[in-house]
Scaffold this motif. Structure first.
Motif, PDB file in Angstrom:
ATOM      1  N   LYS A 145      -4.756   0.977  -0.983  1.00 34.54           N
ATOM      2  CA  LYS A 145      -4.565  -0.077  -0.007  1.00 34.54           C
ATOM      3  C   LYS A 145      -3.871   0.496   1.223  1.00 34.54           C
ATOM      4  N   LEU A 146      -4.499   0.434   2.339  1.00 36.13           N
ATOM      5  CA  LEU A 146      -3.924   0.946   3.584  1.00 36.13           C
ATOM      6  C   LEU A 146      -3.236  -0.189   4.318  1.00 36.13           C
ATOM      7  N   ALA A 147      -2.189   0.144   5.054  1.00 39.56           N
ATOM      8  CA  ALA A 147      -1.464  -0.876   5.833  1.00 39.56           C
ATOM      9  C   ALA A 147      -2.390  -1.423   6.906  1.00 39.56           C
ATOM     10  N   ASN A 195       8.071   3.071   1.694  1.00 41.77           N
ATOM     11  CA  ASN A 195       9.467   2.936   2.133  1.00 41.77           C
ATOM     12  C   ASN A 195       9.901   1.476   2.155  1.00 41.77           C
ATOM     13  N   THR A 196       8.977   0.578   2.470  1.00 39.67           N
ATOM     14  CA  THR A 196       9.272  -0.855   2.410  1.00 39.67           C
ATOM     15  C   THR A 196       9.620  -1.255   0.983  1.00 39.67           C
ATOM     16  N   GLY A 217       0.831  -1.190   0.000  1.00 40.26           N
ATOM     17  CA  GLY A 217       0.000   0.000   0.000  1.00 40.26           C
ATOM     18  C   GLY A 217       0.868   1.242   0.000  1.00 40.26           C
ATOM     19  N   LEU A 218       0.270   2.377  -0.299  1.00 40.09           N
ATOM     20  CA  LEU A 218       1.020   3.633  -0.370  1.00 40.09           C
ATOM     21  C   LEU A 218       1.747   3.930   0.939  1.00 40.09           C
ATOM     22  N   GLN A 219       1.137   3.587   2.065  1.00 36.44           N
ATOM     23  CA  GLN A 219       1.780   3.856   3.359  1.00 36.44           C
ATOM     24  C   GLN A 219       3.050   3.023   3.552  1.00 36.44           C
ATOM     25  N   GLU A 220       3.214   1.976   2.749  1.00 32.47           N
ATOM     26  CA  GLU A 220       4.389   1.101   2.860  1.00 32.47           C
ATOM     27  C   GLU A 220       5.421   1.380   1.758  1.00 32.47           C
TER      28      GLU A 220
END
Length: 156
Positions: free
Chosen positions: A153-155, A133-134, A128-131
């Motif tokens: 898609k949220l974490a 950095n992963t 997801g966008l929040q990830e």
């Protein structure tokens, strides 16, 4: 999830060289020794002038071809040994793989739709966008070939 090495093997890559494990040996010399004289085709994909030069030096004398795909972000010139051109090596660039959009994109789309060209096998991760950095960490670690970043898609 596939590692880049496993994914490469599935798509026909036969050998891998990690330049950080070569010590003092130049990459081009290692490739020349591995191939018994140099590679028929060398592709530079990251846009680094020194890598472009190493790719050219890794090509076989007589008919080795080097294809530059990466764009040198700092605009640095590449330095190639001119004598190697006299022995038949050549270098060329390729923008977007040299495709002709009007004729080639419909062909590629048809191959994707018929599963003859399996692009989904190139995707190693989805986040997801929040990830995001992963996704970058996986890329830097050499564990990601292609990562899809889903905007909705949220974490968990």
């Amino acid at each position: 999830m596939l590692s880049t090495r496993v994914a490469g093997k599935k798509f026909g890559v036969t050998d891998f060289v990690n330049p950080s494990k070569l010590g003092e040996s130049p990459l081009s010399q290692v490739i020349i020794e591995m191939t018994g004289g140099g590679a028929d085709y060398c592709f530079e994909c990251i846009g680094v002038a020194s890598v472009m030069t190493e790719a050219f030096r890794s090509a076989k004398q007589g008919n080795g071809k080097t294809v530059i795909l990466g764009l040198e972000k700092d605009g640095k010139p590449i330095s190639l040994p001119s004598i190697e051109f006299l022995f038949g090596k050549c270098v060329m660039g390729s923008l977007f793989g040299g495709i002709k959009p009007k004729t080639d994109i419909p062909i590629l789309a048809k191959k994707c739709m018929s599963k003859e060209l399996e692009l989904e096998k190139l995707i190693t991760h989805e986040v997801g966008l929040q990830e995001i950095n992963t996704a970058f960490d996986l890329l830097l670690q050499g564990k990601s070939l292609r990562c899809i970043i889903w905007m909705d898609k949220l974490a968990a």
